[in-house]
Design a protein around this motif. Structure first.
Motif, PDB file in Angstrom:
ATOM      1  N   GLY A 182       0.778  -1.241   0.000  1.00 15.16           N
ATOM      2  CA  GLY A 182       0.000   0.000   0.000  1.00 15.16           C
ATOM      3  C   GLY A 182       0.802   1.280   0.000  1.00 15.16           C
ATOM      4  N   ASP A 183       2.132   1.198  -0.086  1.00 12.39           N
ATOM      5  CA  ASP A 183       2.910   2.441  -0.091  1.00 12.39           C
ATOM      6  C   ASP A 183       4.088   2.303  -1.060  1.00 12.39           C
ATOM      7  OD1 ASP A 183       3.744   5.015   0.563  1.00 12.39           O
ATOM      8  OD2 ASP A 183       3.529   4.709   2.718  1.00 12.39           O
ATOM      9  N   SER A 184       4.867   3.348  -1.174  1.00  6.88           N
ATOM     10  CA  SER A 184       6.018   3.358  -2.056  1.00  6.88           C
ATOM     11  C   SER A 184       7.280   3.599  -1.229  1.00  6.88           C
ATOM     12  CB  SER A 184       5.841   4.476  -3.099  1.00  6.88           C
ATOM     13  OG  SER A 184       7.092   4.922  -3.553  1.00  6.88           O
ATOM     14  N   ALA A 185       8.272   2.729  -1.405  1.00  4.44           N
ATOM     15  CA  ALA A 185       9.530   2.882  -0.664  1.00  4.44           C
ATOM     16  C   ALA A 185      10.176   4.224  -1.008  1.00  4.44           C
ATOM     17  CB  ALA A 185      10.462   1.715  -0.994  1.00  4.44           C
ATOM     18  N   GLY A 186      10.053   4.637  -2.270  1.00  6.26           N
ATOM     19  CA  GLY A 186      10.618   5.919  -2.705  1.00  6.26           C
ATOM     20  C   GLY A 186       9.960   7.083  -1.980  1.00  6.26           C
ATOM     21  N   ARG A 187       8.624   7.030  -1.888  1.00  4.01           N
ATOM     22  CA  ARG A 187       7.909   8.101  -1.191  1.00  4.01           C
ATOM     23  C   ARG A 187       8.331   8.150   0.275  1.00  4.01           C
ATOM     24  NH1 ARG A 187       4.323   9.573   2.105  1.00  4.01           N
ATOM     25  NH2 ARG A 187       4.003   7.455   2.910  1.00  4.01           N
ATOM     26  N   LEU A 188       8.457   6.981   0.893  1.00  5.32           N
ATOM     27  CA  LEU A 188       8.825   6.920   2.320  1.00  5.32           C
ATOM     28  C   LEU A 188      10.241   7.452   2.550  1.00  5.32           C
ATOM     29  CD1 LEU A 188       7.317   3.403   3.115  1.00  5.32           C
ATOM     30  CD2 LEU A 188       6.632   5.554   4.213  1.00  5.32           C
ATOM     31  N   ALA A 189      11.189   7.075   1.689  1.00  6.74           N
ATOM     32  CA  ALA A 189      12.576   7.532   1.847  1.00  6.74           C
ATOM     33  C   ALA A 189      12.677   9.031   1.610  1.00  6.74           C
ATOM     34  CB  ALA A 189      13.486   6.763   0.883  1.00  6.74           C
ATOM     35  N   ASP A 190      11.875   9.517   0.663  1.00  5.68           N
ATOM     36  CA  ASP A 190      11.827  10.952   0.370  1.00  5.68           C
ATOM     37  C   ASP A 190      11.283  11.708   1.583  1.00  5.68           C
ATOM     38  OD1 ASP A 190      11.646  13.425  -0.799  1.00  5.68           O
ATOM     39  OD2 ASP A 190      10.265  12.850  -2.400  1.00  5.68           O
ATOM     40  N   ALA A 191      10.138  11.220   2.103  1.00 10.06           N
ATOM     41  CA  ALA A 191       9.521  11.883   3.261  1.00 10.06           C
ATOM     42  C   ALA A 191      10.445  11.861   4.476  1.00 10.06           C
ATOM     43  CB  ALA A 191       8.191  11.206   3.587  1.00 10.06           C
ATOM     44  N   ALA A 192      11.315  10.864   4.544  1.00 10.64           N
ATOM     45  CA  ALA A 192      12.258  10.775   5.663  1.00 10.64           C
ATOM     46  C   ALA A 192      13.500  11.641   5.425  1.00 10.64           C
ATOM     47  CB  ALA A 192      12.664   9.313   5.885  1.00 10.64           C
TER      48      ALA A 192
END
Ligand code: EPU
Length: 317
Positions: free
Chosen positions: A247-257
């Motif tokens: 349900g999510d994107s690793a890229g989006r999560l790493a970016d948000a972090a």
């Protein structure tokens, strides 16, 4: 280097000690053999220490003979595919690295069925299908590497996976016997296939559908533009570093972090897409792994999600 932060895939039993002496494969295979070949020459990241031997089998029989020999002698094998989803560690690989060349690059259609050798580039398969107006694999647009590698890892995009249109796979088993397996027997899931241990994929047979060549071409061009816009396709990388969590994107999560632009040595998190780690020059595998570990730790702290590596890590530190 201490304990590695990630699980390593293919690693030979005799750590540090070459298992294939120069000349050992003379009379075993007819294909090309290079001893001590740097695997950095064969990976899209341009990283990786030497393999004891690199073999380009002359044909399927030659591959069978090589695997029979390796099986009997207890020598580890590693299939390189297009080298695009693989991080070979700096110590290289104790065993035989296998590179499938021209002998495994046949591509043919019979009606709407397409047979593609494992060494066929995914981009060539797409060009072939669009020329013939065969639809069903447009979703693979932009995926680097070979058909064999794509099947091994069930490569895909959000529009579909390579297993979707697959009928069966031809392979050589770890003991050197040729075999075929239907799609249903290969346990395909997101970025996963269950292959018999030590098996080498030699070809895929796909069932496509008749379409309009211009429409297939248009769909591919549109997807290519989108991919070039969102991913650092021009840089040295191994594709997406982590699998997407449900349900999510690793890229989006790493970016948000806040990880875009983070760096260890010459390894850098892409500022275009945070799930790509780039080799900006002379990065070592250890740099890439340390950076991946930092991304994973930050995403865990920031979002409470533990990312899982998509890239196959092989060899010795
Ligand atoms: N996003 C960000 N920042 C980033 C990256 C992405 O905010 O740095 C956001 C995007 O804006 C978008 C969402 O995250 O809203 C998803 O991004 P994207 O469309 O780029 O797709 P993805 O989930 O990151 C997946 C596959 C790719 C595949 C694309 C396109 C995985 C791990 N990745 O990426 O596959 O090309 O979809 O279908 O499944 C690969 O497997 O090696 C790979 C590159």
């Amino acid at each position: 280097m201490g304990r590695l932060p990630f699980r390593i895939g293919a690693v030979s039993r005799a750590v540090g000690i070459p298992t294939v002496a120069p000349g050992a494969l003379a009379g075993v295979v007819r294909g090309r053999v290079a001893y001590g070949e740097p695997l950095s020459r064969h990976t899209s990241l341009r990283i990786g220490g030497p393999a004891d031997a690199l073999v380009v089998p002359a044909d399927r029989e030659d591959l069978c003979a090589l695997l029979r020999f390796a099986h009997r002698e207890g020598i580890a094998t590693l299939v390189l595919g297009g080298g695009s989803n693989t991080l070979v560690l700096d110590g290289g690989f104790r065993g035989v690295a296998i590179l499938l060349g021209e002998a495994f690059a046949a591509l043919e259609a019979e009606g709407t069925a397409v047979r593609a050798g494992a060494a066929v580039r995914v981009s060539r398969l797409l060009a072939f299908c669009s020329r013939l107006g065969l639809g069903g694999v447009e979703c693979l647009t932009g995926i680097p590497g070979t058909v064999g590698g794509a099947l091994r890892g069930n490569a895909g995009t959000r529009d579909g996976w390579i297993s979707d249109r697959l009928r069966e796979v031809g392979m050589v088993l770890g003991d050197g016997t040729a075999a075929r397996r239907a799609r249903a027997d290969l346990g395909f899931a997101y970025r996963h296939a269950t292959l018999p241990a030590g098996a080498v994929i030699t070809e895929g047979l796909f069932d496509l559908e008749r379409g309009d060549p211009a429409a297939v071409r248009r769909a591919i061009s549109k997807l290519l533009v989108a991919r070039n816009r969102s991913q650092p396709v021009e840089s040295r990388s191994a594709g997406c570093m982590f699998k997407n969590p449900p349900g999510d994107s690793a890229g989006r999560l790493a970016d948000a972090a806040g990880m875009k632009g983070a760096r260890v040595g010459e390894a850098v998190v892409s500022t275009k897409h945070a799930n790509f780690i780039l080799n900006q020059g002379g990065a070592r595998a250890a740099d890439v792994l340390a950076l991946a570990a930092a991304v994973r730790a930050r995403v865990r702290d920031h979002a409470g999600v533990t990312l899982e590596l998509e890239v196959q890590v092989v060899g010795e530190p």
